[in-house]
Write a protein that holds these residues in place. Sequence first.
Motif, short mmCIF file in Angstrom:
data_model
loop_
_atom_site.label_atom_id
_atom_site.label_comp_id
_atom_site.label_asym_id
_atom_site.label_seq_id
_atom_site.Cartn_x
_atom_site.Cartn_y
_atom_site.Cartn_z
N THR A 48 23.16 51.81 34.12
CA THR A 48 24.48 51.65 34.28
C THR A 48 24.87 50.40 34.77
N PRO A 49 25.96 49.54 33.90
CA PRO A 49 26.38 48.15 34.63
C PRO A 49 27.28 48.45 35.85
N TRP A 50 27.96 47.24 37.03
CA TRP A 50 28.87 47.56 37.64
C TRP A 50 29.36 46.60 37.40
N ASP A 51 30.45 46.85 37.47
CA ASP A 51 32.06 46.20 36.82
C ASP A 51 32.09 44.48 37.12
N ASN A 52 30.64 44.29 37.42
CA ASN A 52 30.21 42.47 37.83
C ASN A 52 28.59 42.09 37.17
N ASP A 53 28.40 43.51 36.28
CA ASP A 53 27.43 43.31 35.88
C ASP A 53 27.24 42.25 34.06
N ILE A 54 29.02 42.56 33.67
CA ILE A 54 28.46 42.13 32.25
C ILE A 54 29.79 41.45 31.95
N VAL A 55 29.80 40.53 30.94
CA VAL A 55 30.66 39.91 30.49
C VAL A 55 32.00 41.21 29.70
N GLY A 56 33.53 40.65 29.70
CA GLY A 56 33.92 41.46 29.18
C GLY A 56 34.78 42.58 29.88
N VAL A 57 34.48 43.00 30.71
CA VAL A 57 35.00 43.78 32.58
C VAL A 57 36.46 43.95 32.00
N ALA A 58 37.13 42.73 31.75
CA ALA A 58 38.75 41.99 31.90
C ALA A 58 39.38 43.25 30.83
N VAL A 59 38.27 42.67 29.87
CA VAL A 59 39.27 43.18 28.38
C VAL A 59 39.03 45.33 28.67
N LEU A 60 37.30 45.76 28.88
CA LEU A 60 37.18 46.79 29.14
C LEU A 60 38.66 47.96 30.35
N LYS A 61 38.60 47.11 31.23
CA LYS A 61 39.29 47.66 32.25
C LYS A 61 40.64 47.45 31.70
N ARG A 62 41.91 46.89 31.48
CA ARG A 62 42.54 46.55 30.24
C ARG A 62 42.51 47.61 29.23
N ARG A 63 41.63 48.16 28.50
CA ARG A 63 42.45 48.80 27.42
C ARG A 63 41.95 50.21 27.94
N LEU A 64 41.24 50.86 29.32
CA LEU A 64 39.88 51.62 28.96
C LEU A 64 40.14 52.28 30.60
N GLY A 65 41.17 51.64 31.36
CA GLY A 65 41.49 52.06 32.73
C GLY A 65 40.77 51.78 34.12
N ALA A 66 40.64 51.77 35.30
CA ALA A 66 39.33 51.26 36.32
C ALA A 66 37.68 51.98 35.79
N TRP A 67 37.51 50.94 36.26
CA TRP A 67 35.55 51.22 36.25
C TRP A 67 35.27 52.02 35.66
N PRO A 68 35.38 53.38 37.63
CA PRO A 68 34.93 55.07 37.42
C PRO A 68 35.34 55.63 35.95
N LEU A 69 37.07 55.07 35.70
CA LEU A 69 37.11 55.60 34.13
C LEU A 69 36.32 55.33 32.72
N VAL A 70 36.65 53.74 33.40
CA VAL A 70 35.82 53.14 32.15
C VAL A 70 33.98 53.94 31.99
N LEU A 71 33.54 54.31 32.98
CA LEU A 71 32.09 55.09 32.98
C LEU A 71 32.19 56.37 32.61
N PHE A 91 26.73 36.72 37.30
CA PHE A 91 26.81 35.54 37.61
C PHE A 91 25.64 34.63 38.34
N VAL A 92 25.25 35.53 39.20
CA VAL A 92 24.45 34.75 39.99
C VAL A 92 22.99 35.03 38.54
N ARG A 93 22.54 36.04 37.62
CA ARG A 93 21.71 35.42 36.58
C ARG A 93 22.42 34.59 35.74
N GLU A 94 23.27 34.22 35.34
CA GLU A 94 24.04 33.22 34.68
C GLU A 94 23.39 31.54 35.07
N ALA A 95 23.42 31.98 37.21
CA ALA A 95 23.71 30.57 37.47
C ALA A 95 22.10 30.49 37.34
N GLN A 96 20.83 30.96 37.28
CA GLN A 96 19.89 31.15 38.02
C GLN A 96 19.84 30.39 35.95
#
Length: 218
Positions: A48-71, A91-96
Amino acid sequence: MTYSKQARKLAREELQRQESSFAYKYGEASEEELLKYLWHSARQLGFTPWDNDIVGVAVLKRRLGAWPLVLKKAGLKFTPAQERADTPNLFVREAQQQEIYHQRALAAMQNHDRDFRQQHGGDSDEDILEYLRGWAVRLKHTPNQCEVQGGGYIRERFGGWDKAVKRAGLPEPPNNPPKLFNRLVYLDELKRQRRLAREEQQIAAENEKVIYVAPTLG
């Protein structure tokens, strides 16, 4: 794998581009579509991704709520740190990945400079001068030696960079050429390396597919 300051810069730019693309594609998507995206991301990561693991977290939180609620809405359980198997965040994966592109671009530029003499040694002076004029058009200013591939060879061939520029009928180049990572010749090569990497990934994906061969009836 470590990564450079340039790779971090490139990663930030790329992730900003991906975030904008995601917002454009999913900004008005249904809740079901957003949750499907999250489920797909979890399958790809293997947890299960954390909120710094995937693209689009800002949209997910805006539409669905805080990250625990999204999950919770997705029916996913939070992944403890010890279960991540040291998987780096987005970010680290992309930088690598950007570090790989960056290093490949630098190596390719060195190879191009080395090969320029062999590839263009038989060209006429006018061919070489027209090459310089072409770069001047692209750059919108007379190039410095460091701004074109084969600059060292051109300097030697005409007995100096200033002489080559004068023979080409160009004004003097700027006194302060851009730093390496802002030069068009570098950005062109970086773009090429990204394209080559995508092509390699597509080929690898095709090779992994199982090809079904119908049995011979006899």
